[in-house]
Scaffold this motif. Sequence first.
Motif, PDB file in Angstrom:
ATOM      1  N   VAL A  85     -59.109  46.612  -1.115  1.00  0.00           N
ATOM      2  CA  VAL A  85     -59.528  45.919  -2.181  1.00  0.00           C
ATOM      3  C   VAL A  85     -58.773  44.890  -2.402  1.00  0.00           C
ATOM      4  CG1 VAL A  85     -59.822  46.169  -4.843  1.00  0.00           C
ATOM      5  CG2 VAL A  85     -60.241  48.224  -3.313  1.00  0.00           C
ATOM      6  N   ALA A  86     -57.487  44.561  -2.141  1.00  0.00           N
ATOM      7  CA  ALA A  86     -56.704  43.686  -2.389  1.00  0.00           C
ATOM      8  C   ALA A  86     -57.147  42.576  -1.496  1.00  0.00           C
ATOM      9  CB  ALA A  86     -55.139  43.892  -2.360  1.00  0.00           C
ATOM     10  N   PHE A  87     -57.134  42.915  -0.008  1.00  0.00           N
ATOM     11  CA  PHE A  87     -57.246  42.080   1.282  1.00  0.00           C
ATOM     12  C   PHE A  87     -58.782  41.491   1.007  1.00  0.00           C
ATOM     13  CE2 PHE A  87     -54.187  45.107   3.482  1.00  0.00           C
ATOM     14  CZ  PHE A  87     -53.116  44.110   3.340  1.00  0.00           C
ATOM     15  N   ARG A  88     -59.625  42.159   0.697  1.00  0.00           N
ATOM     16  CA  ARG A  88     -61.026  41.637   0.357  1.00  0.00           C
ATOM     17  C   ARG A  88     -60.941  40.549  -0.493  1.00  0.00           C
ATOM     18  NH1 ARG A  88     -62.933  47.071   0.304  1.00  0.00           N
ATOM     19  NH2 ARG A  88     -63.956  47.928   2.494  1.00  0.00           N
ATOM     20  N   GLN A  89     -60.089  40.805  -1.739  1.00  0.00           N
ATOM     21  CA  GLN A  89     -59.720  39.655  -2.854  1.00  0.00           C
ATOM     22  C   GLN A  89     -59.095  38.675  -2.362  1.00  0.00           C
ATOM     23  OE1 GLN A  89     -59.033  41.297  -6.750  1.00  0.00           O
ATOM     24  NE2 GLN A  89     -57.231  39.596  -7.053  1.00  0.00           N
ATOM     25  N   ASP A  90     -58.421  38.793  -1.524  1.00  0.00           N
ATOM     26  CA  ASP A  90     -57.745  37.578  -0.587  1.00  0.00           C
ATOM     27  C   ASP A  90     -58.693  36.463  -0.119  1.00  0.00           C
ATOM     28  OD1 ASP A  90     -55.088  37.745  -1.546  1.00  0.00           O
ATOM     29  OD2 ASP A  90     -54.559  39.228  -0.070  1.00  0.00           O
ATOM     30  N   SER A 143     -52.683  45.377  -3.997  1.00  0.00           N
ATOM     31  CA  SER A 143     -52.158  44.982  -2.946  1.00  0.00           C
ATOM     32  C   SER A 143     -50.557  45.383  -2.667  1.00  0.00           C
ATOM     33  CB  SER A 143     -51.852  43.236  -3.026  1.00  0.00           C
ATOM     34  OG  SER A 143     -50.906  43.148  -4.179  1.00  0.00           O
ATOM     35  N   ALA A 144     -49.978  46.008  -3.713  1.00  0.00           N
ATOM     36  CA  ALA A 144     -48.673  46.434  -3.450  1.00  0.00           C
ATOM     37  C   ALA A 144     -48.596  48.039  -3.967  1.00  0.00           C
ATOM     38  CB  ALA A 144     -47.654  45.555  -4.137  1.00  0.00           C
ATOM     39  N   ASP A 156     -54.766  27.911   1.115  1.00  0.00           N
ATOM     40  CA  ASP A 156     -55.464  27.251  -0.255  1.00  0.00           C
ATOM     41  C   ASP A 156     -55.208  28.485  -0.981  1.00  0.00           C
ATOM     42  OD1 ASP A 156     -56.237  25.538  -1.968  1.00  0.00           O
ATOM     43  OD2 ASP A 156     -58.148  26.124  -1.640  1.00  0.00           O
ATOM     44  N   ARG A 157     -54.173  29.475  -1.238  1.00  0.00           N
ATOM     45  CA  ARG A 157     -53.946  30.390  -2.022  1.00  0.00           C
ATOM     46  C   ARG A 157     -52.695  29.902  -3.088  1.00  0.00           C
ATOM     47  NH1 ARG A 157     -53.634  35.443   1.629  1.00  0.00           N
ATOM     48  NH2 ARG A 157     -55.979  35.461   2.559  1.00  0.00           N
ATOM     49  N   CYS A 158     -52.957  30.082  -4.364  1.00  0.00           N
ATOM     50  CA  CYS A 158     -52.023  30.120  -5.125  1.00  0.00           C
ATOM     51  C   CYS A 158     -51.790  31.269  -6.070  1.00  0.00           C
ATOM     52  CB  CYS A 158     -52.030  28.794  -5.907  1.00  0.00           C
ATOM     53  SG  CYS A 158     -50.829  28.617  -7.372  1.00  0.00           S
ATOM     54  N   TYR A 159     -50.607  31.877  -6.168  1.00  0.00           N
ATOM     55  CA  TYR A 159     -50.522  33.172  -6.816  1.00  0.00           C
ATOM     56  C   TYR A 159     -49.663  32.944  -8.248  1.00  0.00           C
ATOM     57  CZ  TYR A 159     -51.801  35.701  -2.709  1.00  0.00           C
ATOM     58  OH  TYR A 159     -52.691  36.102  -1.590  1.00  0.00           O
ATOM     59  N   ARG A 213     -56.894  31.771  -6.664  1.00  0.00           N
ATOM     60  CA  ARG A 213     -56.247  31.385  -7.900  1.00  0.00           C
ATOM     61  C   ARG A 213     -56.206  32.475  -8.769  1.00  0.00           C
ATOM     62  NH1 ARG A 213     -55.736  28.069  -4.538  1.00  0.00           N
ATOM     63  NH2 ARG A 213     -55.938  25.904  -4.759  1.00  0.00           N
ATOM     64  N   TYR A 214     -54.942  32.720  -9.685  1.00  0.00           N
ATOM     65  CA  TYR A 214     -54.765  33.562 -10.537  1.00  0.00           C
ATOM     66  C   TYR A 214     -54.416  32.854 -11.948  1.00  0.00           C
ATOM     67  CZ  TYR A 214     -55.409  36.834  -7.038  1.00  0.00           C
ATOM     68  OH  TYR A 214     -55.707  37.541  -6.052  1.00  0.00           O
TER      69      TYR A 214
END
Length: 289
Positions: free
Chosen positions: A114-119, A138-139, A184-187, A124-125
Amino acid sequence: MIANDNTAPTRAKGRKSVEAWSGKDKGDENFPVASLLIAKPLRARVHAYYDFARNADDISDSPTLSPEEKLARLNAMEAVLTGAEETGSASATKLRRSLAESGVPAAHARELLVAFRQDVIKTRYENWAELLHYCRYSAAPVGRYVLDVHGESLDTWGPSDALCASLQVLNHLQDCAKDLRDLDRCYVPQDWLHEAGLSTDDIARPETTPALRAVFDKMLDATQDLNRTAADLPKRVKSRRLRIETAIICALANRLTVLLRHGDPLATRIKLSKLDVLTASLKGLKYAP
């Protein structure tokens, strides 16, 4: 001192393989993965789970695959994991067999997907709550899987979820510049950036500005709250070996929180030293009785 059994993740062979191993393995992680503290039969089960997670992560982070191809490959891994497909992902096949032998549910691995698909589709969060919801998939499943493999009670899940979320956020802070540059990911919560008069682009700077430092510290304050909740985990774990391991990981999480508070993750990658690991290991041994 924790010693890891750093065998390379399983790589599926053949034309139909969906896996694309990046070359990263357990030695690239901040924290011990199935260290020698874990009983040997259980260690093999943790390795199977890690291999599955590593290969799925490599797909979602691939610089060459399209989003559509990434999602298709992650779906294929789940199909092999559940038995809907027989081949195509060696790590999923390996984990499926391990789960069948141990009786541990596949949900812990399926939730990771689920988390990997979301990535693949989300970069952005908006706020801290949204980031924690991501960490739930993810964790948290990682800790829950290890606890289930050891036959621990559901009473351990709360502090374990907090510890896993802490480790995830700390990793995001360590890699914030690289994640933005390469993926291009920002957590970093967008609302905290905006409140400080900043944007995601400020994370692309070569050094952390005072305003961005305040945002990072706000994240670390929230992470320290997670660390405080996680501190209860070793007290609840019944397995002596796992109790020591979780205590060591808690100590490492606290130490990395301190290092990130005093270092600049934009200027350099903040990481744990061998001395940090040794010190944490000695703290963990207090839970040996």
